[in-house]
Design a protein around this motif. Structure first.
Motif, PDB file in Angstrom:
ATOM      1  N   ARG A   1       0.928  -1.216  -0.016  1.00  0.00           N
ATOM      2  CA  ARG A   1       0.068   0.021   0.008  1.00  0.00           C
ATOM      3  C   ARG A   1       1.066   1.174  -0.010  1.00  0.00           C
ATOM      4  NH1 ARG A   1      -2.362   2.613   4.739  1.00  0.00           N
ATOM      5  NH2 ARG A   1      -4.323   3.907   4.051  1.00  0.00           N
ATOM      6  N   LEU A   2       0.650   2.034  -1.040  1.00  0.00           N
ATOM      7  CA  LEU A   2       1.563   3.176  -1.328  1.00  0.00           C
ATOM      8  C   LEU A   2       1.059   4.546  -0.400  1.00  0.00           C
ATOM      9  CD1 LEU A   2       4.049   4.795  -2.697  1.00  0.00           C
ATOM     10  CD2 LEU A   2       2.896   5.003  -4.701  1.00  0.00           C
ATOM     11  N   VAL A   3       1.718   5.101   0.413  1.00  0.00           N
ATOM     12  CA  VAL A   3       1.293   6.235   0.964  1.00  0.00           C
ATOM     13  C   VAL A   3       2.293   7.533   0.586  1.00  0.00           C
ATOM     14  CG1 VAL A   3       0.522   7.329   3.093  1.00  0.00           C
ATOM     15  CG2 VAL A   3       0.336   5.022   2.873  1.00  0.00           C
ATOM     16  N   LEU A   4       1.750   8.591   0.041  1.00  0.00           N
ATOM     17  CA  LEU A   4       2.695   9.483  -0.358  1.00  0.00           C
ATOM     18  C   LEU A   4       2.243  10.650   0.681  1.00  0.00           C
ATOM     19  CD1 LEU A   4       2.610   9.031  -4.205  1.00  0.00           C
ATOM     20  CD2 LEU A   4       4.463   8.611  -2.646  1.00  0.00           C
ATOM     21  N   ASP A   5       3.142  11.363   1.262  1.00  0.00           N
ATOM     22  CA  ASP A   5       2.867  12.588   1.786  1.00  0.00           C
ATOM     23  C   ASP A   5       4.034  13.590   1.805  1.00  0.00           C
ATOM     24  OD1 ASP A   5       2.001  14.489   3.703  1.00  0.00           O
ATOM     25  OD2 ASP A   5       2.666  13.307   5.513  1.00  0.00           O
ATOM     26  N   GLY A   6       3.837  14.069   0.463  1.00  0.00           N
ATOM     27  CA  GLY A   6       4.991  15.393  -0.026  1.00  0.00           C
ATOM     28  C   GLY A   6       6.144  14.874  -0.721  1.00  0.00           C
ATOM     29  N   ALA A   7       5.864  13.405  -1.187  1.00  0.00           N
ATOM     30  CA  ALA A   7       7.067  12.984  -1.808  1.00  0.00           C
ATOM     31  C   ALA A   7       7.108  13.423  -3.219  1.00  0.00           C
ATOM     32  CB  ALA A   7       6.752  11.470  -2.080  1.00  0.00           C
ATOM     33  N   ARG A   8       8.639  13.676  -3.521  1.00  0.00           N
ATOM     34  CA  ARG A   8       8.913  14.341  -4.756  1.00  0.00           C
ATOM     35  C   ARG A   8       9.083  13.257  -6.096  1.00  0.00           C
ATOM     36  NH1 ARG A   8       9.830  19.589  -5.441  1.00  0.00           N
ATOM     37  NH2 ARG A   8      10.263  20.810  -3.728  1.00  0.00           N
ATOM     38  N   GLY A   9       8.344  13.557  -7.115  1.00  0.00           N
ATOM     39  CA  GLY A   9       8.382  12.640  -8.360  1.00  0.00           C
ATOM     40  C   GLY A   9       8.821  13.407  -9.413  1.00  0.00           C
ATOM     41  N   GLU A  10       9.482  12.914 -10.386  1.00  0.00           N
ATOM     42  CA  GLU A  10      10.310  13.780 -11.576  1.00  0.00           C
ATOM     43  C   GLU A  10       9.124  13.383 -12.709  1.00  0.00           C
ATOM     44  OE1 GLU A  10      13.628  12.616 -13.445  1.00  0.00           O
ATOM     45  OE2 GLU A  10      13.759  10.843 -12.067  1.00  0.00           O
ATOM     46  N   ARG A  11       8.962  14.283 -13.589  1.00  0.00           N
ATOM     47  CA  ARG A  11       7.697  14.224 -14.626  1.00  0.00           C
ATOM     48  C   ARG A  11       8.397  13.111 -15.645  1.00  0.00           C
ATOM     49  NH1 ARG A  11       3.603  17.639 -16.542  1.00  0.00           N
ATOM     50  NH2 ARG A  11       2.673  16.460 -18.068  1.00  0.00           N
ATOM     51  N   ILE A  12       7.565  12.474 -16.279  1.00  0.00           N
ATOM     52  CA  ILE A  12       7.846  11.331 -17.224  1.00  0.00           C
ATOM     53  C   ILE A  12       6.935  11.515 -18.432  1.00  0.00           C
ATOM     54  CG2 ILE A  12       8.214   8.998 -18.095  1.00  0.00           C
ATOM     55  CD1 ILE A  12      10.148   9.684 -16.069  1.00  0.00           C
ATOM     56  N   GLY A  13       7.508  12.088 -19.503  1.00  0.00           N
ATOM     57  CA  GLY A  13       6.445  12.318 -20.696  1.00  0.00           C
ATOM     58  C   GLY A  13       5.589  13.373 -20.864  1.00  0.00           C
ATOM     59  N   GLY A  14       4.661  13.657 -21.813  1.00  0.00           N
ATOM     60  CA  GLY A  14       3.681  14.767 -21.885  1.00  0.00           C
ATOM     61  C   GLY A  14       2.515  14.198 -21.536  1.00  0.00           C
ATOM     62  N   PRO A  15       1.472  15.104 -21.998  1.00  0.00           N
ATOM     63  CA  PRO A  15      -0.066  14.868 -21.849  1.00  0.00           C
ATOM     64  C   PRO A  15      -0.422  13.448 -21.979  1.00  0.00           C
ATOM     65  CG  PRO A  15       0.157  16.779 -22.709  1.00  0.00           C
ATOM     66  CD  PRO A  15       1.670  16.243 -22.604  1.00  0.00           C
ATOM     67  N   GLY A  16       0.228  12.625 -23.074  1.00  0.00           N
ATOM     68  CA  GLY A  16      -0.516  11.433 -23.959  1.00  0.00           C
ATOM     69  C   GLY A  16       0.533  10.271 -23.214  1.00  0.00           C
ATOM     70  N   ALA A  17       1.186  10.636 -22.200  1.00  0.00           N
ATOM     71  CA  ALA A  17       2.002   9.516 -21.715  1.00  0.00           C
ATOM     72  C   ALA A  17       1.296   8.482 -20.842  1.00  0.00           C
ATOM     73  CB  ALA A  17       3.313  10.042 -20.819  1.00  0.00           C
ATOM     74  N   PHE A  18       0.260   8.994 -20.229  1.00  0.00           N
ATOM     75  CA  PHE A  18      -0.334   7.990 -19.280  1.00  0.00           C
ATOM     76  C   PHE A  18      -1.189   7.307 -19.724  1.00  0.00           C
ATOM     77  CE2 PHE A  18      -4.608   7.591 -16.958  1.00  0.00           C
ATOM     78  CZ  PHE A  18      -4.179   6.667 -15.884  1.00  0.00           C
ATOM     79  N   ALA A  19      -2.021   7.592 -20.990  1.00  0.00           N
ATOM     80  CA  ALA A  19      -2.886   6.792 -21.696  1.00  0.00           C
ATOM     81  C   ALA A  19      -1.957   5.560 -22.442  1.00  0.00           C
ATOM     82  CB  ALA A  19      -3.572   7.466 -22.876  1.00  0.00           C
ATOM     83  N   ASP A  20      -0.996   6.075 -23.042  1.00  0.00           N
ATOM     84  CA  ASP A  20       0.176   5.107 -23.535  1.00  0.00           C
ATOM     85  C   ASP A  20       0.630   3.994 -22.559  1.00  0.00           C
ATOM     86  OD1 ASP A  20       1.912   4.452 -26.044  1.00  0.00           O
ATOM     87  OD2 ASP A  20       3.160   4.654 -24.556  1.00  0.00           O
ATOM     88  N   VAL A  21       0.942   4.573 -21.563  1.00  0.00           N
ATOM     89  CA  VAL A  21       1.641   3.498 -20.909  1.00  0.00           C
ATOM     90  C   VAL A  21       0.742   2.662 -20.101  1.00  0.00           C
ATOM     91  CG1 VAL A  21       2.798   3.176 -18.089  1.00  0.00           C
ATOM     92  CG2 VAL A  21       3.503   4.975 -19.743  1.00  0.00           C
ATOM     93  N   LEU A  22      -0.726   3.050 -19.865  1.00  0.00           N
ATOM     94  CA  LEU A  22      -1.687   2.313 -19.615  1.00  0.00           C
ATOM     95  C   LEU A  22      -2.089   1.112 -20.478  1.00  0.00           C
ATOM     96  CD1 LEU A  22      -3.989   1.426 -17.460  1.00  0.00           C
ATOM     97  CD2 LEU A  22      -5.238   3.178 -18.170  1.00  0.00           C
ATOM     98  N   ALA A  23      -2.164   1.540 -21.803  1.00  0.00           N
ATOM     99  CA  ALA A  23      -2.377   0.706 -22.993  1.00  0.00           C
ATOM    100  C   ALA A  23      -1.292  -0.277 -22.983  1.00  0.00           C
ATOM    101  CB  ALA A  23      -2.635   1.475 -24.033  1.00  0.00           C
TER     102      ALA A  23
END
Length: 358
Positions: free
Chosen positions: A193-215
């Protein structure tokens, strides 16, 4: 369309089949409990299979995932390949690829994906992430986790500073920006179970990246399901060929033959839809509806196949320690992962109704 594997894809699949077949035995899987088989993961990495995904394409990745599913091998191969290597290779900047890909190729880095519907994790203006994802496969092994924020932007969160909670009450390191609570699923996927509380994450890709990775994830995990089903059916065929009833093998009874034949056709339906979706993405063709179709077959048909495999084992199929039961657990887990059948069908219907067919 031509789904014939290339020489490189066939060679990688044969190597994967040999390693999984030699090391992902029933005895070793039982000894691993719910965690990862570290020796098997080292063997796969030493053979260069995680890194080979870049060269053999998504169809090649599907072939390797099939071999993992066939033996229900407890390693983060499919997860790290999709949410790590392929995601960074397809959507990362040149600097990100140079920095992140070497570790993902040799297995010293392991990625997974916290892929609920976008919005469960929120990013503020400084890129700090807050939110909870109830369960993430292979999270306990991960060095990085790929998370979509409320806008569907992908954020890669390093787990180096994360703590592992013994319970939901308190963390070993309360000041950590990310914590992992061990979660036991039906399938032994070292989930958390992932709990994030102010964690930093670097951006990967642009607007269409989520849909592509999910597919891409849906295609690869559908390939994993094809392997799970093939392994379950192979065990059922072997069992019914030697188990006798009324003086003859169970496999000679028409009802058994029909049930096995239906399971075989369902398995092939999963495989062909997965191959088509993977081939289209490799060729740069639109594949949104094909990915959903493959995922739907993996959910609906996969569920039928693993039930049939267990049923054809009779009373032995109800034994929690029997190898076929592991296929049943994986099949049911994959049935719901990244969307169950009805959800996928509704998503596909919306895609078609909105004129977004690809």
């Amino acid at each position: 369309m031509d789904f014939t594997p290339t020489e490189e894809q066939s060679a990688a699949q044969e190597l994967a089949a040999r390693i999984f077949g030699d090391l992902a035995t029933h005895e070793r899987l039982a000894a691993a409990g719910t965690g990862t088989d570290a020796e098997l993961w080292k063997a796969l990495c030493a053979a260069g299979l995680p890194g080979a995904v870049e060269e053999i394409g998504l169809l090649g990745m599907v072939l390797l995932a099939e071999e993992q599913g066939r033996t229900t091998a407890q390693v983060p191969f499919a997860a790290s390949g999709v949410f790590g290597l392929l995601a960074v290779a397809r959507h990362g900047t040149e600097e990100q690829r140079e920095r992140l890909l070497p570790g993902l190729r040799d297995g010293t880095s392991v990625a997974t994906g916290a892929f609920p519907p976008a919005g469960q994790v929120r990013a503020d203006g400084d890129g700090r992430l807050t939110g909870t994802v109830e369960w993430v496969p292979w999270l306990r092994d991960a060095t990085h986790v790929l998370v979509p924020d409320q806008d569907g932007a992908l954020r890669l969160v390093p787990m180096a500073g994360a703590s592992v909670e013994a319970s939901t009450a308190a963390s070993i390191e309360p000041s950590s920006a990310a914590s992992v609570v061990p979660v036991e699923l039906t399938a032994p996927w070292a989930a958390g179970r992932l709990v994030l509380d102010g964690a930093r994450g670097e951006r990967i890709g642009g607007p269409g990246a989520f849909a592509d990775v999910l597919a891409t994830a849906r295609i690869v995990f559908a390939g994993l399901q094809a392997g799970v089903c093939a392994g379950s059916l192979a065990r059922a065929v072997a069992y019914t060929s030697v188990r006798e009833q009324f003086g003859r093998p169970l496999s000679t009874h028409q009802a058994v033959q029909l049930r096995a034949a239906d399971a075989h056709m369902d398995t092939e339906a999963i495989r062909v839809t997965v191959y088509e979706a993977a081939w289209r993405l490799d060729e740069g063709l639109p594949a949104a509806e094909h990915a959903l179709t493959a995922a739907w077959w993996a959910s609906e048909a996969g569920k039928r196949v693993v039930h049939a495999g267990q049923h054809l084992h009779g009373g032995m199929g109800a034994d929690l320690d029997h190898p076929v039961h592991r296929h049943f657990l994986w099949g049911r887990q994959l049935d719901a992962y990244l969307g169950c059948g009805t959800e996928l069908l509704a998503e596909l219907g919306d895609l078609i109704a909105n004129g977004e067919r690809s």
